[in-house]
Design an enzyme around this catalytic site. Sequence first.
Site, short mmCIF file in Angstrom:
data_model
loop_
_atom_site.label_atom_id
_atom_site.label_comp_id
_atom_site.label_asym_id
_atom_site.label_seq_id
_atom_site.Cartn_x
_atom_site.Cartn_y
_atom_site.Cartn_z
N ASP A 1 -6.30 17.42 -5.12
CA ASP A 1 -5.30 16.46 -4.66
C ASP A 1 -3.94 16.92 -5.15
O ASP A 1 -3.67 16.92 -6.35
CB ASP A 1 -5.62 15.06 -5.19
CG ASP A 1 -4.78 13.96 -4.53
OD1 ASP A 1 -3.71 14.29 -3.99
OD2 ASP A 1 -5.22 12.80 -4.55
N CYS B 1 -1.92 10.87 7.56
CA CYS B 1 -3.17 11.49 8.01
C CYS B 1 -3.15 11.48 9.53
O CYS B 1 -3.55 10.50 10.16
CB CYS B 1 -4.38 10.72 7.47
SG CYS B 1 -5.96 11.38 8.07
N HIS C 1 0.49 4.85 1.40
CA HIS C 1 -0.39 5.52 2.36
C HIS C 1 0.15 6.91 2.67
O HIS C 1 1.28 7.06 3.13
CB HIS C 1 -0.48 4.71 3.66
CG HIS C 1 -1.52 5.20 4.61
ND1 HIS C 1 -2.83 4.73 4.60
CD2 HIS C 1 -1.47 6.14 5.59
CE1 HIS C 1 -3.52 5.35 5.54
NE2 HIS C 1 -2.72 6.21 6.15
N GLU D 1 0.41 15.15 4.26
CA GLU D 1 -0.81 15.41 5.04
C GLU D 1 -1.83 16.20 4.23
O GLU D 1 -1.50 17.12 3.49
CB GLU D 1 -0.42 16.20 6.30
CG GLU D 1 -1.57 16.52 7.22
CD GLU D 1 -2.11 15.31 7.95
OE1 GLU D 1 -3.32 15.04 7.84
OE2 GLU D 1 -1.33 14.63 8.65
N THR E 1 -15.12 17.86 0.54
CA THR E 1 -13.66 17.84 0.68
C THR E 1 -12.95 18.47 -0.52
O THR E 1 -11.91 19.11 -0.37
CB THR E 1 -13.16 16.39 0.89
OG1 THR E 1 -11.75 16.39 1.04
CG2 THR E 1 -13.55 15.47 -0.26
N ARG F 1 -0.94 15.65 -4.05
CA ARG F 1 0.10 14.67 -3.73
C ARG F 1 0.96 14.32 -4.94
O ARG F 1 0.48 14.31 -6.06
CB ARG F 1 -0.53 13.40 -3.16
CG ARG F 1 -1.07 13.57 -1.76
CD ARG F 1 -1.81 12.34 -1.29
NE ARG F 1 -3.05 12.11 -2.04
CZ ARG F 1 -3.88 11.11 -1.79
NH1 ARG F 1 -3.61 10.24 -0.83
NH2 ARG F 1 -5.00 10.99 -2.49
N ARG G 1 0.84 -1.20 0.00
CA ARG G 1 0.00 0.00 0.00
C ARG G 1 0.87 1.25 0.00
O ARG G 1 1.91 1.29 0.66
CB ARG G 1 -0.92 0.02 1.22
CG ARG G 1 -1.70 1.34 1.36
CD ARG G 1 -2.86 1.27 2.31
NE ARG G 1 -3.47 2.57 2.53
CZ ARG G 1 -4.29 3.19 1.68
NH1 ARG G 1 -4.59 2.59 0.54
NH2 ARG G 1 -4.79 4.38 1.95
#
Length: 208
Positions: free
Chosen positions: A126, A54, A51, A92, A114, A128, A49
Amino acid sequence: MSIKYVATSKLPTPWGVFAMHGFEDTETGKEHVALTFGEMAPDKPMLGRIHSECLTGDALFSLRCDCGFQLQTAMQNIAENGSGFILYLRQEGRGIGLLNKIRAYELQDCGANTVEANEKLGFAADMRKYDMILPMMEKIGVAQVKLMTNNPRKVKAMQSMGLQVVERVPLQVGKNRYNEDYLKTKSTQLGHMMSEHHFSEDDANSAT
């Protein structure tokens, strides 16, 4: 590449003893972690995964998202599988940082979803990036992945770096009355691949 391997230690958890590998991004100062369990094999598909950090979900047990549930389930699945990995990336709030995430939560408290909250703060939905993944994967010795994710962007990120995603494993856990709209928004506006029947009754009743 600015990702520098630093050290490895044991990490005892409720699901077993993982190895924790520390990495530093020398350009940004961000620190990332790879967790491995069992033997890694570059010529075999490894359960894993990606991740993103958070704090609220992973450490403070927030029910506003599914992040903490996903992290714990991924660790449990890996331990039960006998081997696997987690790349824990310090991104984050989908890349906007903790304080901006709290600002976004404040807007969500007033009715924004969101995606709308991020955009009202001047951010993309987003932000990231996943360019740090390749040197981390090379260090832990994994080239083929059974990726636990609902996010197609993570699959594409790995494939774009020459990593082989042989299977996408759905990871749909933690649905409750506080995050139903959040999960719906991830599906309808962020393209996350989620099906209602994949959530268990325990998830639906976890916060009632």
